[in-house]
Enzyme design. Structure first.
Site, PDB file in Angstrom:
ATOM      1  N   ASP A  59       0.835  -1.208   0.000  1.00 46.06           N
ATOM      2  CA  ASP A  59       0.000   0.000   0.000  1.00 46.06           C
ATOM      3  C   ASP A  59       0.868   1.255   0.000  1.00 46.06           C
ATOM      4  OD1 ASP A  59      -3.103  -0.809   0.867  1.00 46.06           O
ATOM      5  OD2 ASP A  59      -1.607  -2.214   1.622  1.00 46.06           O
ATOM      6  N   ASP A 154      -6.377  -1.741  -3.591  1.00 45.92           N
ATOM      7  CA  ASP A 154      -7.795  -1.835  -3.281  1.00 45.92           C
ATOM      8  C   ASP A 154      -8.115  -3.301  -3.000  1.00 45.92           C
ATOM      9  OD1 ASP A 154     -10.508  -0.992  -3.087  1.00 45.92           O
ATOM     10  OD2 ASP A 154     -10.864  -1.827  -5.076  1.00 45.92           O
ATOM     11  N   THR A 156      -7.168  -4.779   0.252  1.00 49.72           N
ATOM     12  CA  THR A 156      -5.949  -5.227   0.932  1.00 49.72           C
ATOM     13  C   THR A 156      -6.146  -6.579   1.612  1.00 49.72           C
ATOM     14  OG1 THR A 156      -5.282  -2.934   1.303  1.00 49.72           O
ATOM     15  CG2 THR A 156      -4.186  -4.594   2.625  1.00 49.72           C
ATOM     16  N   SER A 283     -12.369  -6.056  -3.869  1.00 54.10           N
ATOM     17  CA  SER A 283     -11.822  -4.911  -4.597  1.00 54.10           C
ATOM     18  C   SER A 283     -12.594  -4.532  -5.852  1.00 54.10           C
ATOM     19  CB  SER A 283     -10.354  -5.171  -4.983  1.00 54.10           C
ATOM     20  OG  SER A 283     -10.257  -5.976  -6.141  1.00 54.10           O
TER      21      SER A 283
END
Length: 375
Positions: A59, A154, A156, A283
């Site tokens: 991230d 997106d 995670t 996601s």
């Protein structure tokens, strides 16, 4: 703004998402080692945020390289980046090892930037440079001006579990999403459904990993294969499904129950005669599935306390729409990206469909089901 004037922005965005996706693939491979998931800041690759959602070195790493590349190409003056992560936990003294891990993946990725037609730094970035790049993404967007919108990883939770996730980058100007790019490193790509070299694994096999992208008003959405050693030379035109009978439709919904009402979605699907079990996908890969014709519907009805973020939808929306689909709230209104970080004023939820006929049928069914469920 005319679509043609976005050529530089589009090319940069697609190339940096390829680079970022490559970073994610390497980090996800490391996460398969049990010792790397400890979240205690002493070299672990995963930490928990205040809301208990996970955040990984990927991230922060993706956010750093996207920010750095955008600044190199477009300059830092008036560069507005709206992104999910900040440097708060990464800047703490006890996070020194974690910051070192982020630095390693960032510099490893940037050392290969030229393979993707991007500039690489003259020397490796230091920790301060990386924190500065991540921290630069502190814009809150708004109704005016140009804003890059990034969700570095997106989904995670899907990423940590070795499942689906996406790198999502969009450009919004004066409240309109002008372009969107989705990197989907684990998306299965069927050879028989694609052409132009999107399968790299040999005849009859299934490869995975792609980058999808679209520009507003072009009427076209594209897919490129995610290659291990650089930027691809080809792209495949995407087209959303023409299936308009709910009985034949494939419906996607979020995996997490916390931010989606699975019970209402199931009741709605049943009332419309949908026969297939819903595909629960992490996601924005749900948007990708609609854009390339693998699914027809994505429905999300969140709890009233949940607020949708623009980075969870912007890139996917423009890709689906340019592939021939439609995305609105449950009242049939276009999503409003003018209110800053959040999608304000949503009517009940979000509905994405592969075509307008199917979309109209679902909108009508939503209201009928909503009224009966509220009695």
């Amino acid at each position: 703004m005319e679509v043609e004037s976005l050529a530089r922005e589009m090319e940069t965005a697609v190339r940096v998402v390829h680079l970022a996706s490559s970073l994610c693939v390497k980090v996800q491979e490391k996460l398969r080692l049990p010792s790397s998931i400890n979240g205690n800041g002493n070299g672990g690759h995963v930490k928990s945020k205040d809301d208990d959602s996970p955040v990984t070195v990927a991230d922060w790493g993706v956010q750093a390289i996207v920010s750095w590349i955008l600044a190199e190409v477009f300059g830092t003056q008036n560069l507005s980046i709206v992104a999910e992560e900040d440097t708060d936990s990464l800047s703490k003294a006890e996070s020194l090892a974690l910051l070192g891990a982020v630095s390693n993946v960032v510099n490893e990725a940037l050392s290969e930037a030229t393979k993707y037609g991007l500039t690489k730094p003259d020397e490796p970035l230091g920790s301060d440079d990386i924190l500065k790049a991540i921290g630069r993404c502190n814009s809150t967007g708004g109704p005016k001006g140009r804003h890059w919108v990034l969700d570095p990883v997106d989904g995670t939770l899907g990423f940590v579990r070795g499942d689906q996730y996406a790198v999502a980058l969009a450009l919004i100007e004066d409240s309109e999403v002008l372009l969107g790019v989705l990197g989907c490193p684990n998306y299965p790509v069927k050879k028989e459904g694609l052409s132009n070299g999107c399968n790299q694994s040999g005849a009859g096999s299934v490869s995975k990993g792609c980058v999808m992208y679209a520009k507003r008003g072009s009427g076209q959405a594209w897919m490129q294969p995610l290659l291990p050693n650089g930027y691809p030379e080809s792209a495949t035109l995407l087209k959303a499904s023409t299936v308009d009978d709910p009985v034949l439709a494939t419906v996607c919904e979020p995996v997490e129950r916390a931010n989606s009402n699975h019970l209402f979605t199931a009741g709605l699907a049943n009332s419309m005669g949908v026969r297939k079990q819903p595909m629960r996908v992490y996601s924005m890969v749900k948007y990708a599935a609609i854009a390339c014709g693998d699914a027809e519907v994505f429905m999300k009805f969140a709890q009233s306390s949940y607020k949708e973020k623009i980075w969870d939808h912007a890139a996917g929306v423009v890709i689906v729409e340019e592939a021939g689909g439609v995305v609105t709230d449950a009242g049939g209104r276009k999503l409003n990206f003018s209110k800053g970080v959040y999608l304000e004023g949503l009517d009940k939820g979000i509905i994405a469909c592969s075509n307008t006929v199917l979309h109209d049928k679902i909108i009508g069914a939503v209201y009928a089901s909503w009224e009966s469920s509220s009695l």
